[in-house]
Write a protein that holds these residues in place. Structure first.
Motif, PDB file in Angstrom:
ATOM      1  N   TYR A 512     -15.777  90.953 -73.307  1.00  0.00           N
ATOM      2  CA  TYR A 512     -15.876  90.028 -72.175  1.00  0.00           C
ATOM      3  C   TYR A 512     -16.814  90.576 -71.098  1.00  0.00           C
ATOM      4  O   TYR A 512     -17.631  89.858 -70.532  1.00  0.00           O
ATOM      5  CB  TYR A 512     -14.483  89.770 -71.598  1.00  0.00           C
ATOM      6  N   ALA A 513     -16.680  91.891 -70.851  1.00  0.00           N
ATOM      7  CA  ALA A 513     -17.554  92.525 -69.854  1.00  0.00           C
ATOM      8  C   ALA A 513     -18.828  93.073 -70.469  1.00  0.00           C
ATOM      9  O   ALA A 513     -19.652  93.666 -69.770  1.00  0.00           O
ATOM     10  CB  ALA A 513     -16.806  93.646 -69.146  1.00  0.00           C
ATOM     11  N   ASP A 514     -18.986  92.927 -71.817  1.00  0.00           N
ATOM     12  CA  ASP A 514     -20.180  93.400 -72.516  1.00  0.00           C
ATOM     13  C   ASP A 514     -20.342  94.914 -72.356  1.00  0.00           C
ATOM     14  O   ASP A 514     -21.411  95.411 -72.016  1.00  0.00           O
ATOM     15  CB  ASP A 514     -21.425  92.669 -71.985  1.00  0.00           C
ATOM     16  N   GLU A 515     -19.235  95.654 -72.622  1.00  0.00           N
ATOM     17  CA  GLU A 515     -19.253  97.097 -72.411  1.00  0.00           C
ATOM     18  C   GLU A 515     -18.558  97.837 -73.563  1.00  0.00           C
ATOM     19  O   GLU A 515     -17.546  97.363 -74.098  1.00  0.00           O
ATOM     20  CB  GLU A 515     -18.543  97.469 -71.099  1.00  0.00           C
ATOM     21  N   LEU A 516     -19.143  98.980 -73.922  1.00  0.00           N
ATOM     22  CA  LEU A 516     -18.480  99.959 -74.789  1.00  0.00           C
ATOM     23  C   LEU A 516     -18.043 101.112 -73.885  1.00  0.00           C
ATOM     24  O   LEU A 516     -18.879 101.720 -73.207  1.00  0.00           O
ATOM     25  CB  LEU A 516     -19.439 100.463 -75.874  1.00  0.00           C
ATOM     26  N   VAL A 517     -16.754 101.410 -73.867  1.00  0.00           N
ATOM     27  CA  VAL A 517     -16.204 102.400 -72.940  1.00  0.00           C
ATOM     28  C   VAL A 517     -15.615 103.561 -73.742  1.00  0.00           C
ATOM     29  O   VAL A 517     -14.799 103.352 -74.654  1.00  0.00           O
ATOM     30  CB  VAL A 517     -15.131 101.779 -72.033  1.00  0.00           C
ATOM     31  N   ILE A 518     -16.071 104.782 -73.398  1.00  0.00           N
ATOM     32  CA  ILE A 518     -15.521 106.009 -73.983  1.00  0.00           C
ATOM     33  C   ILE A 518     -14.972 106.863 -72.842  1.00  0.00           C
ATOM     34  O   ILE A 518     -15.710 107.197 -71.908  1.00  0.00           O
ATOM     35  CB  ILE A 518     -16.599 106.784 -74.752  1.00  0.00           C
ATOM     36  N   LYS A 519     -13.676 107.192 -72.927  1.00  0.00           N
ATOM     37  CA  LYS A 519     -13.029 107.959 -71.865  1.00  0.00           C
ATOM     38  C   LYS A 519     -12.577 109.310 -72.407  1.00  0.00           C
ATOM     39  O   LYS A 519     -12.050 109.395 -73.521  1.00  0.00           O
ATOM     40  CB  LYS A 519     -11.820 107.207 -71.309  1.00  0.00           C
ATOM     41  N   ILE A 520     -12.793 110.368 -71.636  1.00  0.00           N
ATOM     42  CA  ILE A 520     -12.265 111.698 -71.928  1.00  0.00           C
ATOM     43  C   ILE A 520     -11.219 111.990 -70.860  1.00  0.00           C
ATOM     44  O   ILE A 520     -11.557 112.206 -69.693  1.00  0.00           O
ATOM     45  CB  ILE A 520     -13.366 112.771 -71.942  1.00  0.00           C
ATOM     46  N   ILE A 521      -9.952 111.966 -71.275  1.00  0.00           N
ATOM     47  CA  ILE A 521      -8.827 112.027 -70.336  1.00  0.00           C
ATOM     48  C   ILE A 521      -8.098 113.362 -70.531  1.00  0.00           C
ATOM     49  O   ILE A 521      -7.811 113.771 -71.665  1.00  0.00           O
ATOM     50  CB  ILE A 521      -7.852 110.858 -70.571  1.00  0.00           C
ATOM     51  N   ASP A 522      -7.834 114.037 -69.420  1.00  0.00           N
ATOM     52  CA  ASP A 522      -7.044 115.279 -69.501  1.00  0.00           C
ATOM     53  C   ASP A 522      -6.012 115.290 -68.395  1.00  0.00           C
ATOM     54  O   ASP A 522      -6.120 114.531 -67.416  1.00  0.00           O
ATOM     55  CB  ASP A 522      -7.961 116.504 -69.407  1.00  0.00           C
ATOM     56  N   ASN A 523      -4.999 116.155 -68.552  1.00  0.00           N
ATOM     57  CA  ASN A 523      -3.958 116.322 -67.521  1.00  0.00           C
ATOM     58  C   ASN A 523      -4.041 117.731 -66.929  1.00  0.00           C
ATOM     59  O   ASN A 523      -3.034 118.377 -66.688  1.00  0.00           O
ATOM     60  CB  ASN A 523      -2.573 116.053 -68.100  1.00  0.00           C
ATOM     61  N   GLY A 524      -5.295 118.181 -66.731  1.00  0.00           N
ATOM     62  CA  GLY A 524      -5.514 119.540 -66.251  1.00  0.00           C
ATOM     63  C   GLY A 524      -5.427 119.660 -64.746  1.00  0.00           C
ATOM     64  O   GLY A 524      -4.698 118.906 -64.067  1.00  0.00           O
ATOM     65  N   SER A 525      -6.233 120.565 -64.218  1.00  0.00           N
ATOM     66  CA  SER A 525      -6.125 120.914 -62.792  1.00  0.00           C
ATOM     67  C   SER A 525      -6.707 119.850 -61.876  1.00  0.00           C
ATOM     68  O   SER A 525      -6.421 119.843 -60.674  1.00  0.00           O
ATOM     69  CB  SER A 525      -6.837 122.250 -62.541  1.00  0.00           C
ATOM     70  N   GLY A 526      -7.536 118.979 -62.418  1.00  0.00           N
ATOM     71  CA  GLY A 526      -8.102 117.925 -61.600  1.00  0.00           C
ATOM     72  C   GLY A 526      -9.246 118.416 -60.719  1.00  0.00           C
ATOM     73  O   GLY A 526      -9.582 119.600 -60.685  1.00  0.00           O
ATOM     74  N   ILE A 527      -9.850 117.473 -59.983  1.00  0.00           N
ATOM     75  CA  ILE A 527     -11.014 117.764 -59.130  1.00  0.00           C
ATOM     76  C   ILE A 527     -10.715 117.255 -57.731  1.00  0.00           C
ATOM     77  O   ILE A 527     -10.166 116.161 -57.554  1.00  0.00           O
ATOM     78  CB  ILE A 527     -12.285 117.089 -59.672  1.00  0.00           C
TER      79      ILE A 527
END
Length: 593
Positions: A512-527
């Protein structure tokens, strides 16, 4: 064009109006003259008739002899012979007079006074009391018979007959005038049309010349002033064609030069309005008008406006730098004169953005390399001196120092390679070798390469592919470099003892949004939030807690950003300090070629 506004209509109308005026004036003159002459003639005829009848009475003829004489008169003439107040003979017209009318006539005091003097009386007279009735022209004179009696002879003629004759004359004049006007109209129209034909042709040619057609010529029909005008007009059209052709060639040459120039050229009027601009200048004005710094939507930058004011006041060439957004230009202003007066201002706009960028990149590159190499070189120098000076007494210490020297040399190598890759990308040498492949198997291969590293750092690594059969066109080596950098960073900053770290690679397609989305998700220390805007800048490192002593070049994320943007995509990050981070790669499906 209306007929009355044409030269034919004006000439024709002038002739007709002049002829009509002459005919009307002549008609009035003839009518007045004829009316006076007709009245004189009628008076004379009545006087003659009266004399003839009076001569018959004076000669002693029998009154019965008057009837034959009356029969010889015109029917419009009436005769009354009066003696002692009685009508002794008469000839009537269509008026049919009665005794009252006769007695009114015989008792007319004005007539009687003149008749008593022996004069001939000629007057207008009305037999009736009503003045609206018909008036006659009356002539009267007294005569003496042989037996001594006095007889008065009245001869009259109706004005209606007079008016009828005058009307016939007037009708004749009107008909003659109408015929004359019609004939003159036809002749004047033909004459004016022939006279104006060359002018009409000249008008058509003039309209064609005004539209840029200089090939038509006015035909010469006469050898008078109009013919000379046509010859002069043809010469003018020929000269105009030559001059316009020369001007067009010069204009095209100048236009080609302006269009072909890499620099922008803007010609300003003395009131700062734009007269002329070429494509680079129009692009400059477009970029300024839609820049975020132009909140008031003014046409030209304030710096350029200031330079225009200065050159107008000082009458000297102006050179200055104009910057907005990430663009930098150099403007050179020069005056154009018309004699002693300023005609316009020519501005040359040169785009210095690329030169500035390259200069800054070169400076930053040298500064960053110097900064990043200082630490490992210092360590190489320090441990080398320690070995040379004999600080390391045992073989184990020597091997430890040698290992540090080896690690730092590898770090220098990685830094140099990353710097060269980044420099090539930012300079535009980022050639992509795109192939169409399935996304899920590619991601699985990349993720599987980090399984050992993930176990060593107590991190669970997993892949979630929402569209396992989706195919996409991309450069596998470059995209693998992106994912390796992001996954390695996620593992390094997530894994720690006594903590269940999780790193997830998630793929989904939003059609619908014409997008391919790749996410790298972690539960580390954060920024930290204040570090996020600068995260993709070269050599930028987050705080110590984020780095945790891990070795890195500081330009990995800059390389990631350049590779993603080369695929017409974008990368962003969402993070909460102490909770985890999510790096989001968004690639357009519509440009999948």
């Amino acid at each position: 064009m209306r007929f009355w506004h044409s030269i034919v209509g004006k000439i024709w109308g002038s002739i007709i109006l002049l002829l009509t005026a002459v005919l009307v004036a002549t008609g009035f003159f003839i009518a007045i003259t004829y009316g006076d002459r007709n009245s004189e003639q009628i008076t004379e005829d009545i006087h003659t008739t009266t004399e003839h009848i009076g001569n018959l009475i004076e000669s002693g003829e029998n009154l019965d002899m008057l009837d034959p004489a009356f029969d010889l008169l015109d029917e419009s003439i009436g005769v009354i012979v009066e003696q002692d107040g009685e009508v002794i003979a008469s000839k009537q017209t269509s008026m049919h007079l009665d005794d009252a009318s006769y007695q009114k006539l015989f008792s007319n005091q004005k007539f009687n006074e003149h008749l008593d003097k022996g004069d001939f009386v000629s007057e207008s007279y009305n037999f009736y009391q009503d003045q609206t009735d018909e008036t006659v022209h009356m002539g009267a004179q007294r005569f003496k018979t042989l037996d001594g009696n006095i007889c008065t002879v009245y001869v009259y003629r109706s004005y209606g007959d007079i008016l009828e004759i005058t009307g016939q004359v007037t009708k004749t004049l009107v008909i003659s005038g109408i015929v004359a006007v019609l004939v003159t109209s036809i002749l004047s129209y033909i004459l004016s049309s022939r006279m104006s034909y060359p002018l009409r042709e000249m008008k058509k040619i003039a309209i064609a010349v005004s539209k840029g057609n200089f090939d038509n010529r006015v035909p010469t029909y006469t050898h008078d002033e109009i013919g000379d005008l046509g010859i002069a007009f043809n010469k003018m059209a020929q000269q105009l064609k030559y001059n316009i052709s020369a001007l067009r060639q010069e204009k095209e040459q100048l236009s080609n030069i302006l269009v072909g120039m890499a620099d922008g050229v803007i010609k300003f009027n003395i009131d700062k309005t734009i007269i002329l601009s070429n494509p680079p200048a129009e692009q400059f004005l477009h970029d300024w008008f839609f820049s975020t710094e132009n909140s008031d939507k003014v046409l030209i930058p304030p710096k350029l406006d200031e330079m225009l004011s200065n050159i107008w006041e000082t009458r000297e060439e102006q050179v200055g730098e104009i910057s907005f957004g990430d663009q930098t230009y150099v403007a050179i202003l020069t005056l154009l004169y018309n004699g002693d007066d300023i005609r316009s201002i020519v501005t040359v706009i040169r785009d210095m953005t690329e030169e500035k960028r390259l200069e800054k990149m070169k400076t930053d590159f040298v500064n960053n390399v110097s900064h990043e190499l200082r630490t490992p070189i210092s360590m190489l120098q320090g441990y080398s001196e320690a070995i040379i000076d004999g600080v390391a007494h045992t073989d184990e210490e020597v091997r430890e120092f040698a290992q540090i020297i080896y690690d730092e040399s590898l770090r220098i190598g990685r830094l140099v390679n990353d710097m060269l890759d980044l420099a090539r990308m930012e300079a535009g040498f980022n050639q992509l070798d795109k192939e169409r492949e399935q996304i899920a198997p590619f991601l699985d291969k990349v993720v599987s390469n980090f399984e050992v590293l993930a176990k060593e750092n107590n991190v669970k690594l997993r892949l979630v592919a929402d569209d396992p059969d989706l195919e996409y066109t991309f450069d596998q080596d470059r995209m693998e470099q992106v994912l390796v950098n992001l996954i390695m960073n996620a593992i390094r900053h997530t894994g720690r003892e006594d903590y269940d770290g999780v790193v997830e690679v998630h793929e989904t397609a939003n059609f619908y949004a014409d997008e391919l989305v790749i996410k790298i998700i972690d539960n580390g220390s954060g920024i930290a939030e204040e570090d996020i805007p600068f995260l993709f800048e070269r050599f930028y490192k987050a705080d110590k807690a984020r780095v945790r002593g891990k070795t890195g070049t500081g330009i990995g994320l800059s390389i990631v950003k350049n590779i993603v943007e080369a695929h017409n995509g974008k990368i962003s990050v969402e993070s909460n300090l102490g909770i985890g981070s999510t790096f989001i790669i968004t690639l357009p499906l519509s440009t999948d070629v």
